[in-house]
Design a protein around this motif. Structure first.
Motif, PDB file in Angstrom:
ATOM      1  N   ARG A   1     -31.044  21.537  67.001  1.00 34.63           N
ATOM      2  CA  ARG A   1     -31.785  21.289  68.244  1.00 34.63           C
ATOM      3  C   ARG A   1     -32.476  19.934  68.201  1.00 34.63           C
ATOM      4  O   ARG A   1     -32.550  19.218  69.208  1.00 34.63           O
ATOM      5  CB  ARG A   1     -32.800  22.406  68.468  1.00 34.63           C
ATOM      6  N   HIS A   2     -32.977  19.573  67.023  1.00 32.61           N
ATOM      7  CA  HIS A   2     -33.631  18.276  66.883  1.00 32.61           C
ATOM      8  C   HIS A   2     -32.624  17.133  67.032  1.00 32.61           C
ATOM      9  O   HIS A   2     -32.899  16.140  67.730  1.00 32.61           O
ATOM     10  CB  HIS A   2     -34.327  18.192  65.521  1.00 32.61           C
ATOM     11  N   TYR A   3     -31.456  17.282  66.413  1.00 38.13           N
ATOM     12  CA  TYR A   3     -30.424  16.246  66.525  1.00 38.13           C
ATOM     13  C   TYR A   3     -29.977  16.088  67.979  1.00 38.13           C
ATOM     14  O   TYR A   3     -29.642  14.979  68.429  1.00 38.13           O
ATOM     15  CB  TYR A   3     -29.212  16.583  65.654  1.00 38.13           C
ATOM     16  N   ASP A   4     -29.973  17.200  68.713  1.00 39.32           N
ATOM     17  CA  ASP A   4     -29.636  17.143  70.144  1.00 39.32           C
ATOM     18  C   ASP A   4     -30.731  16.413  70.902  1.00 39.32           C
ATOM     19  O   ASP A   4     -30.458  15.530  71.727  1.00 39.32           O
ATOM     20  CB  ASP A   4     -29.462  18.556  70.673  1.00 39.32           C
ATOM     21  N   ALA A   5     -31.988  16.727  70.578  1.00 40.41           N
ATOM     22  CA  ALA A   5     -33.114  16.142  71.303  1.00 40.41           C
ATOM     23  C   ALA A   5     -33.178  14.625  71.128  1.00 40.41           C
ATOM     24  O   ALA A   5     -33.559  13.902  72.059  1.00 40.41           O
ATOM     25  CB  ALA A   5     -34.420  16.775  70.838  1.00 40.41           C
ATOM     26  N   VAL A   6     -32.791  14.127  69.956  1.00 37.58           N
ATOM     27  CA  VAL A   6     -32.860  12.675  69.713  1.00 37.58           C
ATOM     28  C   VAL A   6     -31.537  11.985  70.013  1.00 37.58           C
ATOM     29  O   VAL A   6     -31.386  10.782  69.791  1.00 37.58           O
ATOM     30  CB  VAL A   6     -33.301  12.380  68.262  1.00 37.58           C
ATOM     31  N   GLY A   7     -30.559  12.748  70.509  1.00 37.84           N
ATOM     32  CA  GLY A   7     -29.303  12.164  70.929  1.00 37.84           C
ATOM     33  C   GLY A   7     -28.320  11.867  69.813  1.00 37.84           C
ATOM     34  O   GLY A   7     -27.357  11.130  70.036  1.00 37.84           O
ATOM     35  N   LEU A   8     -28.518  12.426  68.617  1.00 40.34           N
ATOM     36  CA  LEU A   8     -27.608  12.171  67.507  1.00 40.34           C
ATOM     37  C   LEU A   8     -26.401  13.095  67.519  1.00 40.34           C
ATOM     38  O   LEU A   8     -25.305  12.698  67.138  1.00 40.34           O
ATOM     39  CB  LEU A   8     -28.353  12.327  66.168  1.00 40.34           C
ATOM     40  N   LEU A   9     -26.609  14.335  67.960  1.00 44.20           N
ATOM     41  CA  LEU A   9     -25.498  15.286  67.980  1.00 44.20           C
ATOM     42  C   LEU A   9     -25.688  16.262  69.132  1.00 44.20           C
ATOM     43  O   LEU A   9     -26.089  17.412  68.940  1.00 44.20           O
ATOM     44  CB  LEU A   9     -25.415  16.041  66.644  1.00 44.20           C
TER      45      LEU A   9
ATOM     46  N   LEU B   1     -21.441  15.777  62.061  1.00 44.50           N
ATOM     47  CA  LEU B   1     -22.549  16.437  61.375  1.00 44.50           C
ATOM     48  C   LEU B   1     -22.530  16.112  59.877  1.00 44.50           C
ATOM     49  O   LEU B   1     -23.571  15.822  59.278  1.00 44.50           O
ATOM     50  CB  LEU B   1     -22.489  17.948  61.595  1.00 44.50           C
ATOM     51  N   ASN B   2     -21.335  16.171  59.276  1.00 46.17           N
ATOM     52  CA  ASN B   2     -21.232  15.866  57.851  1.00 46.17           C
ATOM     53  C   ASN B   2     -21.724  14.451  57.552  1.00 46.17           C
ATOM     54  O   ASN B   2     -22.448  14.211  56.583  1.00 46.17           O
ATOM     55  CB  ASN B   2     -19.779  16.005  57.381  1.00 46.17           C
ATOM     56  N   ARG B   3     -21.335  13.510  58.384  1.00 49.78           N
ATOM     57  CA  ARG B   3     -21.746  12.119  58.170  1.00 49.78           C
ATOM     58  C   ARG B   3     -23.241  11.952  58.394  1.00 49.78           C
ATOM     59  O   ARG B   3     -23.909  11.221  57.665  1.00 49.78           O
ATOM     60  CB  ARG B   3     -20.954  11.203  59.104  1.00 49.78           C
ATOM     61  N   LEU B   4     -23.752  12.632  59.396  1.00 46.76           N
ATOM     62  CA  LEU B   4     -25.177  12.554  59.701  1.00 46.76           C
ATOM     63  C   LEU B   4     -26.006  13.018  58.503  1.00 46.76           C
ATOM     64  O   LEU B   4     -26.947  12.337  58.064  1.00 46.76           O
ATOM     65  CB  LEU B   4     -25.469  13.403  60.949  1.00 46.76           C
ATOM     66  N   VAL B   5     -25.658  14.189  57.980  1.00 43.80           N
ATOM     67  CA  VAL B   5     -26.400  14.755  56.851  1.00 43.80           C
ATOM     68  C   VAL B   5     -26.249  13.877  55.608  1.00 43.80           C
ATOM     69  O   VAL B   5     -27.205  13.635  54.867  1.00 43.80           O
ATOM     70  CB  VAL B   5     -25.935  16.193  56.565  1.00 43.80           C
ATOM     71  N   ALA B   6     -25.030  13.375  55.371  1.00 43.03           N
ATOM     72  CA  ALA B   6     -24.789  12.525  54.201  1.00 43.03           C
ATOM     73  C   ALA B   6     -25.631  11.260  54.279  1.00 43.03           C
ATOM     74  O   ALA B   6     -26.223  10.826  53.283  1.00 43.03           O
ATOM     75  CB  ALA B   6     -23.309  12.178  54.098  1.00 43.03           C
ATOM     76  N   LEU B   7     -25.705  10.654  55.444  1.00 42.67           N
ATOM     77  CA  LEU B   7     -26.489   9.429  55.605  1.00 42.67           C
ATOM     78  C   LEU B   7     -27.974   9.693  55.454  1.00 42.67           C
ATOM     79  O   LEU B   7     -28.718   8.862  54.907  1.00 42.67           O
ATOM     80  CB  LEU B   7     -26.187   8.797  56.966  1.00 42.67           C
ATOM     81  N   LYS B   8     -28.427  10.837  55.927  1.00 44.70           N
ATOM     82  CA  LYS B   8     -29.827  11.206  55.717  1.00 44.70           C
ATOM     83  C   LYS B   8     -30.121  11.343  54.226  1.00 44.70           C
ATOM     84  O   LYS B   8     -31.179  10.919  53.741  1.00 44.70           O
ATOM     85  CB  LYS B   8     -30.146  12.533  56.420  1.00 44.70           C
ATOM     86  N   ASP B   9     -29.180  11.937  53.482  1.00 48.58           N
ATOM     87  CA  ASP B   9     -29.368  12.096  52.041  1.00 48.58           C
ATOM     88  C   ASP B   9     -29.338  10.766  51.304  1.00 48.58           C
ATOM     89  O   ASP B   9     -29.812  10.671  50.169  1.00 48.58           O
ATOM     90  CB  ASP B   9     -28.297  13.031  51.461  1.00 48.58           C
TER      91      ASP B   9
ATOM     92  N   ASP C   1     -33.050   6.709  63.011  1.00 46.57           N
ATOM     93  CA  ASP C   1     -32.666   5.537  63.790  1.00 46.57           C
ATOM     94  C   ASP C   1     -31.574   4.750  63.073  1.00 46.57           C
ATOM     95  O   ASP C   1     -30.629   4.248  63.707  1.00 46.57           O
ATOM     96  CB  ASP C   1     -33.884   4.645  64.026  1.00 46.57           C
ATOM     97  N   GLN C   2     -31.696   4.625  61.739  1.00 46.32           N
ATOM     98  CA  GLN C   2     -30.666   3.933  60.967  1.00 46.32           C
ATOM     99  C   GLN C   2     -29.356   4.719  60.971  1.00 46.32           C
ATOM    100  O   GLN C   2     -28.268   4.134  61.040  1.00 46.32           O
ATOM    101  CB  GLN C   2     -31.154   3.710  59.534  1.00 46.32           C
ATOM    102  N   VAL C   3     -29.473   6.051  60.903  1.00 50.30           N
ATOM    103  CA  VAL C   3     -28.277   6.900  60.960  1.00 50.30           C
ATOM    104  C   VAL C   3     -27.542   6.687  62.274  1.00 50.30           C
ATOM    105  O   VAL C   3     -26.313   6.591  62.309  1.00 50.30           O
ATOM    106  CB  VAL C   3     -28.663   8.384  60.790  1.00 50.30           C
ATOM    107  N   ARG C   4     -28.296   6.581  63.352  1.00 52.79           N
ATOM    108  CA  ARG C   4     -27.673   6.394  64.668  1.00 52.79           C
ATOM    109  C   ARG C   4     -26.844   5.106  64.698  1.00 52.79           C
ATOM    110  O   ARG C   4     -25.712   5.083  65.169  1.00 52.79           O
ATOM    111  CB  ARG C   4     -28.751   6.340  65.749  1.00 52.79           C
ATOM    112  N   VAL C   5     -27.416   4.020  64.136  1.00 51.80           N
ATOM    113  CA  VAL C   5     -26.712   2.734  64.120  1.00 51.80           C
ATOM    114  C   VAL C   5     -25.426   2.842  63.319  1.00 51.80           C
ATOM    115  O   VAL C   5     -24.363   2.379  63.740  1.00 51.80           O
ATOM    116  CB  VAL C   5     -27.622   1.633  63.531  1.00 51.80           C
ATOM    117  N   VAL C   6     -25.506   3.489  62.141  1.00 54.49           N
ATOM    118  CA  VAL C   6     -24.327   3.605  61.282  1.00 54.49           C
ATOM    119  C   VAL C   6     -23.259   4.461  61.948  1.00 54.49           C
ATOM    120  O   VAL C   6     -22.068   4.120  61.940  1.00 54.49           O
ATOM    121  CB  VAL C   6     -24.706   4.185  59.912  1.00 54.49           C
ATOM    122  N   LEU C   7     -23.664   5.567  62.540  1.00 55.12           N
ATOM    123  CA  LEU C   7     -22.693   6.452  63.189  1.00 55.12           C
ATOM    124  C   LEU C   7     -22.029   5.761  64.374  1.00 55.12           C
ATOM    125  O   LEU C   7     -20.820   5.916  64.600  1.00 55.12           O
ATOM    126  CB  LEU C   7     -23.379   7.739  63.644  1.00 55.12           C
TER     127      LEU C   7
END
Length: 276
Positions: free
Chosen positions: A19-27, A49-57, A63-69
């Motif tokens: 729900r949070h990823y949806d709210a911030v427009g990431l997924l 989702l896999n890439r999002l979680v991997a980049l967070k780790d 915000d940086q994850v969004r740019v990379v994705l």
């Protein structure tokens, strides 16, 4: 399509995070039912989702994850980033384990304060010895600084000796010198029976004899050497001696087999102050 709950189970994340990823427009979900507001996801979205979680780790902010994705990294690029992070985490684990061993050693030294045995300390003359050695500088004499510097020197030294056709003739011997401030020059050496040569990519030197040295056999890893050093210090003070410089560490049996069976002789040059 999958409900948000099922998609969370498949992606091994919480519904709250989706729900949070949806709210911030990431997924955002693939579909939202207009009447119920229920979110639905597709199997293809697991890739993002896999890439999002991997980049967070990796330590990136959202915000940086969004740019990379949005840059759509290739599998090879993402694999390289994750491999680098994996190596960093493993190095951190090793550093934390070493720090834990040092804390445990300090605790044992504290527990034995006032009761450290000195009966095993032997005063003797140490003859001169020829060693081949490599040298580096540590930020301080503390084990957290010396360990990472000296440990890679020995494999490098033995590899260079092998290339030169030089065999060791005795034990490994580590010596130290002040380098200014807290820094310490670290010499990783091993006994040899060859002459110095400009063709060698290692140094061959003669360590001078010690006319009088307080020596103690330490058993176990050098991470646990504090108690032994403090026993020697207590003996030196009790017998009216003065220590000259850093100790030599002679590795009688080190680095092979059970660490509890490793044996190192500590050799500290001592003198009697005049008038005593």
């Amino acid at each position: 399509m999958f409900t948000i709950g099922d998609f969370a189970h498949l992606g091994r994340v919480s519904v709250r995070m989706l729900r949070h990823y949806d709210a911030v427009g990431l997924l955002p979900p693939a579909h939202v039912d207009p009447s119920s507001g229920y979110r639905f996801y597709t199997a293809a979205q697991l890739q993002r989702l896999n890439r999002l979680v991997a980049l967070k780790d990796l330590g990136l902010t959202l915000d940086q994850v969004r740019v990379v994705l949005d840059d759509e990294l290739s599998v090879e690029q993402l694999h390289g980033m994750l491999s680098l992070r994996r190596a960093e985490l493993r190095q951190q684990i090793l550093a934390d384990e070493s720090r834990l061993r040092r804390v445990e050693a300090r605790l044992r030294a504290i527990e034995r304060e006032g009761a450290m045995p000195t009966d095993d300390i032997v005063v003797k003359t140490v003859p001169a010895v020829r060693v081949a050695r490599l040298t580096a500088t540590a930020a301080s004499y503390g084990p957290e600084d010396v360990g990472p510097v000296i440990q890679p020197l020995y494999p490098q030294l033995f590899a260079r000796l092998e290339r030169a056709g030089v065999e060791s003739s005795g034990c490994g011997i580590a010596t130290y010198e002040p380098a200014g401030g807290d820094e310490v020059v670290v010499h990783a050496g091993v006994e040899v029976a060859v002459d110095p040569s400009p063709g060698h990519d290692f140094e061959v030197v003669d360590l001078p004899a010690l006319a009088e040295a307080a020596t103690l056999v330490h058993r176990g890893t050098m991470d646990d050497v504090d108690t032994s050093y403090q026993a020697v210090a207590a003996w030196i003070e009790a017998h009216g001696y003065r220590q000259n410089g850093f100790a030599r560490e002679v590795y009688l049996n080190y680095g092979v087999g059970d660490p509890s069976d490793w044996v190192t002789e500590l050799q500290l040059e001592i003198t009697k102050p005049r008038g005593r």
